[in-house]
Motif scaffolding. Structure first.
Motif, PDB file in Angstrom:
ATOM      1  N   ALA A 176       0.852  -1.196   0.000  1.00 48.49           N
ATOM      2  CA  ALA A 176       0.000   0.000   0.000  1.00 48.49           C
ATOM      3  C   ALA A 176       0.886   1.243   0.000  1.00 48.49           C
ATOM      4  O   ALA A 176       2.114   1.162   0.029  1.00 48.49           O
ATOM      5  CB  ALA A 176      -0.937  -0.010   1.209  1.00 48.49           C
ATOM      6  N   GLY A 177       0.248   2.375  -0.023  1.00 46.20           N
ATOM      7  CA  GLY A 177       0.986   3.628   0.044  1.00 46.20           C
ATOM      8  C   GLY A 177       1.143   4.351  -1.270  1.00 46.20           C
ATOM      9  O   GLY A 177       1.787   5.399  -1.318  1.00 46.20           O
ATOM     10  N   LEU A 178       0.579   3.809  -2.348  1.00 44.38           N
ATOM     11  CA  LEU A 178       0.613   4.532  -3.627  1.00 44.38           C
ATOM     12  C   LEU A 178      -0.481   5.601  -3.593  1.00 44.38           C
ATOM     13  O   LEU A 178      -1.578   5.416  -4.093  1.00 44.38           O
ATOM     14  CB  LEU A 178       0.408   3.555  -4.787  1.00 44.38           C
ATOM     15  N   ILE A 179      -0.166   6.720  -2.951  1.00 43.87           N
ATOM     16  CA  ILE A 179      -1.158   7.756  -2.641  1.00 43.87           C
ATOM     17  C   ILE A 179      -0.949   8.957  -3.558  1.00 43.87           C
ATOM     18  O   ILE A 179       0.173   9.411  -3.776  1.00 43.87           O
ATOM     19  CB  ILE A 179      -1.059   8.178  -1.163  1.00 43.87           C
ATOM     20  N   SER A 180      -2.063   9.437  -4.066  1.00 41.76           N
ATOM     21  CA  SER A 180      -2.070  10.707  -4.816  1.00 41.76           C
ATOM     22  C   SER A 180      -3.009  11.658  -4.088  1.00 41.76           C
ATOM     23  O   SER A 180      -4.205  11.384  -3.963  1.00 41.76           O
ATOM     24  CB  SER A 180      -2.531  10.474  -6.259  1.00 41.76           C
ATOM     25  N   ASP A 181      -2.453  12.763  -3.572  1.00 41.11           N
ATOM     26  CA  ASP A 181      -3.229  13.704  -2.755  1.00 41.11           C
ATOM     27  C   ASP A 181      -3.165  15.084  -3.415  1.00 41.11           C
ATOM     28  O   ASP A 181      -2.098  15.680  -3.534  1.00 41.11           O
ATOM     29  CB  ASP A 181      -2.654  13.757  -1.340  1.00 41.11           C
ATOM     30  N   LYS A 230      -8.109  12.612  -3.008  1.00 39.61           N
ATOM     31  CA  LYS A 230      -7.099  11.693  -2.473  1.00 39.61           C
ATOM     32  C   LYS A 230      -7.375  10.296  -3.021  1.00 39.61           C
ATOM     33  O   LYS A 230      -8.480   9.775  -2.887  1.00 39.61           O
ATOM     34  CB  LYS A 230      -7.137  11.685  -0.946  1.00 39.61           C
ATOM     35  N   THR A 231      -6.345   9.688  -3.619  1.00 40.03           N
ATOM     36  CA  THR A 231      -6.468   8.358  -4.210  1.00 40.03           C
ATOM     37  C   THR A 231      -5.357   7.474  -3.656  1.00 40.03           C
ATOM     38  O   THR A 231      -4.192   7.886  -3.598  1.00 40.03           O
ATOM     39  CB  THR A 231      -6.370   8.419  -5.746  1.00 40.03           C
ATOM     40  N   GLU A 232      -5.711   6.252  -3.256  1.00 35.84           N
ATOM     41  CA  GLU A 232      -4.721   5.305  -2.729  1.00 35.84           C
ATOM     42  C   GLU A 232      -4.937   3.941  -3.388  1.00 35.84           C
ATOM     43  O   GLU A 232      -6.065   3.487  -3.556  1.00 35.84           O
ATOM     44  CB  GLU A 232      -4.836   5.160  -1.211  1.00 35.84           C
TER      45      GLU A 232
END
Length: 735
Positions: free
Chosen positions: A504-509, A540-542
């Protein structure tokens, strides 16, 4: 009519509620590992709401999960040597999914293993009775079905090694196994072979290039004629070839003479899993075999070499020809997207546009006309007054749950998304215009390369890419291009079979603020909202990836005896003497030529019924009217039924206060070599225990096996005596 419609509507609502309740309960049961109970609840939900696609998909997943659990347990039972438990689990899987190929194949495999075990038991019994033909036929039938069956290969090698000696029941075998003591120092070879010939009755023929006057030194006590001949040949660079039941040819161990005298065998190996080129290269490298032919169409290797080299090639092929491990990758990708939008305030007109009105005559305005402008000759344009009061919340979950089966060290690819066309326009100097279309993969791309280890752990070389269309870009020629946003992660994981790893952790904020205010008034603390408008947009997208490898087939663990074997010397392949299989055997032919007519009787003393896991002693008792100084025995047992805990010496050779030395060696094939020697005083006679073997029963309840004496060579003053072998001692495992 209205009452009927109301009743129907109420019944539909109740059925929907009941279906939803059954669906949730079924999913909870599946998550707790109770797959079959969960399937029943999901089937109930399907019956209440047959049109629901969600219920049908959940039922199929639960059914696949239940089948996978049953097959996994079947494989575990099979690995533990419990075919009955494996068969029960396979039938359980078929009761859930009657067309499951894996369960059907597992049942066929268990049935095949039972047939092979029965044939191997019959072959072993025939071989112990001395019926080599029947034993060889049964072993060949097993190898036709399973070319790499370890027990069958071991028994076949034993049969081939002993059957390769001419006349196993005749004069040559008896002569080879006669005891002999020779002591010579710097004597010609002819003298040594004359003594051996007079002692054994064998005839020796020498090649013309053998130097019969060559000097040799040899000191051997209480050995066999076979060992004496082999040691003389080995120390003088000579070789032998048995011509008939009573004659042996002696020739120099040179390449030219080996070509003339050494027999050659042709053997074809049909490979099921290994590559023919790799196996052929291994045989050429290890055995130095030159006559190797590869048939790529049949994936076969044909070898022509000596019988010793062929037997070693069989072992090398058995080590290489193993099925490739396979793993099922259960992947779950979840994209969580959250959007928050707040647009609040008053948007005042941003500009006032003043435009001179055209003249009534229709003529164009002149500078003189501009001097006469007034309020009635100027038009005004004012933007609208907009009041914004909007709040928007968006939550989206995009789920992908693919499963893919991959072989060891081969890359598996998953693409979930779209192929976006990208049009390229090309023009030439002549004015010809052409367009070409290329496609770009947009969505979720996952590349996984599994590496399966024998201990059940899996290394995953993983690359994840998540892309989406951001915007369209139009060129000057009107061609559309796309701006693509990409997030990529590459990792190497080592996980156990069935272990779930989460990435996890592929975050677009994205946080955007857009304000439109009246200068001065819009900056006031409280009433500023009346003179301005502000939009706050937060997206926010994860991406969450979970992957679970399940090993469907792994490399079977081989016994140490199958992975390590004697390959002879650099110039001579195979094994000359000293192996357990080369121990002297008491046969009727040998007994008839023994110089001591004493009969030694053996008998077993121990329980006939044991419990699984129980450790129990089994005594080998000996009765002799002739004083014995030493005794060598080889015992045979089934290693899947019994395990050796230890061997304890008996009191037979310790009579009269003498000391005795008892040594033992356990072979991985299920054989125990016991050597007992009386160190002081004259030989012992009478009745007593020679040795006690402590076994542990490892078979299942209801299974049975036996322990038997394979070979026996008691000696009295350096002379072997006849021995009466006992019947096998039968054992049964009781609950």
């Amino acid at each position: 009519m209205r009452r009927c419609l109301a009743t129907l509507l109420a019944a539909t609502l109740l059925a929907g509620c009941a279906a939803q309740s059954a669906f949730r309960e079924g999913q909870d049961l599946v998550l707790r590992g109770q797959a079959q109970e969960g399937m029943a609840k999901l089937q109930e939900a399907m019956s209440l709401d047959p049109r629901s696609v969600e219920y049908r998909l959940a039922f199929r997943r639960a059914r696949e999960r239940a089948v996978a659990l049953a097959l996994e347990e079947a494989q575990r039972q099979l690995a533990q040597g419990k075919p009955d438990g494996a068969e029960q689990q396979a039938k359980r899987a078929l009761a859930i999914d009657g067309s499951n190929d894996a369960a059907l194949n597992l049942l066929r495999y268990v049935d095949q293993q039972r047939r092979q075990d029965a044939r191997l038991r019959g072959a072993d019994e025939a071989w112990r009775r001395g019926d080599a033909a029947a034993a060889g036929t049964a072993v060949r039938a097993v190898l036709l079905e399973s070319p790499n069956q370890a027990k069958a290969l071991a028994l076949k090698r034993e049969i081939d090694e002993k059957s390769a000696k001419p006349a196993p029941e005749g004069q040559l075998t008896a002569a080879f196994r006669k005891p002999i003591t020779i002591e010579f120092r710097d004597v010609p070879l002819r003298t040594v072979f004359e003594v051996i010939s007079r002692t054994s009755g064998l005839n020796f023929v020498f090649d013309k290039d053998v130097r019969a006057d060559q000097k040799t030194t040899i000191y051997l006590r209480n050995t066999t004629v076979e060992s004496a001949i082999q040691l003389v040949l080995l120390t003088n660079q000579l070789e032998q070839r048995v011509l008939d039941g009573n004659s042996i040819l002696i020739y120099p161990n040179t390449p030219a003479k080996l070509k003339d005298y050494q027999p050659l065998t042709v053997r074809a190996f049909y490979l099921a899993n290994a590559d023919a080129k790799t196996v052929a290269n291994t045989i050429k490298t290890i055995l130095k075999t030159r006559d190797v032919v590869i048939d790529e169409k049949l994936n076969a290797v044909v070898v022509r070499d000596s019988p010793e080299a062929i037997r070693l090639a069989e072992k090398l092929v058995a080590v290489h020809d193993l099925p490739e491990p396979e793993v099922m990758l259960e992947v779950e990708v979840l994209e969580v997207k959250r959007s928050r939008l707040l647009d609040l305030g008053v948007r005042w007109p941003e500009q006032v546009a003043l435009t001179p009105l055209p003249l009534s005559t229709g003529a164009a305005l002149t500078l003189a006309d501009l001097r006469n402008l007034n309020s009635s000759a100027v038009g005004a344009s004012v933007g609208p007054l907009t009041i914004n009061a909007r709040k928007q919340d968006t939550d989206a979950n995009i789920l992908a749950n693919p499963r893919i089966r991959a072989r060891n060290r081969e890359k598996a690819k998953i693409l979930i998304g779209e192929r976006v066309p990208n049009i390229t326009t090309t023009s030439t100097s002549t004015g010809f215009v052409s367009e070409s279309v290329t496609y770009v993969d947009v969505g979720l791309k996952l590349d996984v390369e599994p590496i399966v280890y024998p201990d059940g752990e899996v290394v995953l070389k993983m690359s994840l890419e998540v892309s989406n269309l951001v915007s369209q870009v139009q060129t000057k020629s009107g061609t559309l291009a796309y701006q693509i946003g990409t997030r990529t992660a590459t990792s190497v994981l080592r996980v156990r079979d069935g272990e779930t790893q989460v990435l996890a952790g592929l975050i677009s904020d994205e946080d955007r603020r857009n304000a439109n205010k009246v200068p001065g008034l819009g900056e006031m603390p409280v009433i500023g909202r009346l003179f301005g408008s502000q939009a706050d947009d937060n997206i926010k997208t994860e991406i969450v990836l979970s992957i679970t490898p399940r090993v469907l087939r792994n490399i079977p663990r081989r016994e140490a005896s199958e992975l390590e074997f004697d390959s002879g010397t650099e110039s001579n392949l195979g094994q000359r003497a000293g192996s357990l299989s080369a121990a002297p055997v008491s046969t009727p032919a040998a007994a008839s030529q023994s110089s001591v007519p004493t009969i030694v009787a053996l008998q077993w003393q121990g329980p006939s019924q044991v419990r699984s896991g129980q450790t129990f002693p089994l005594q080998l008792r000996l009765q002799s009217t002739q004083p014995l100084n030493s005794a060598q025995f080889v015992l045979g047992f089934d290693p899947q039924f019994l395990q050796v805990v230890g061997v304890v010496e008996g009191e037979f050779l310790q009579q009269g206060g003498a000391s005795a030395l008892v040594t033992s060696r356990v072979d991985a094939r299920g054989q125990i070599a016991i050597s007992a020697t009386r160190n002081t005083g004259p030989g012992a006679s009478g009745t007593g225990t020679l040795a006690t073997v402590n076994f542990r029963a490892v078979g299942q309840a209801g299974s049975s096996g036996s322990v038997q004496v394979l070979t026996a060579t008691p000696a009295s003053d350096g002379q072997w005596v006849n021995v009466a072998l006992p019947l096998p001692h039968s054992l049964t495992v009781v609950p």
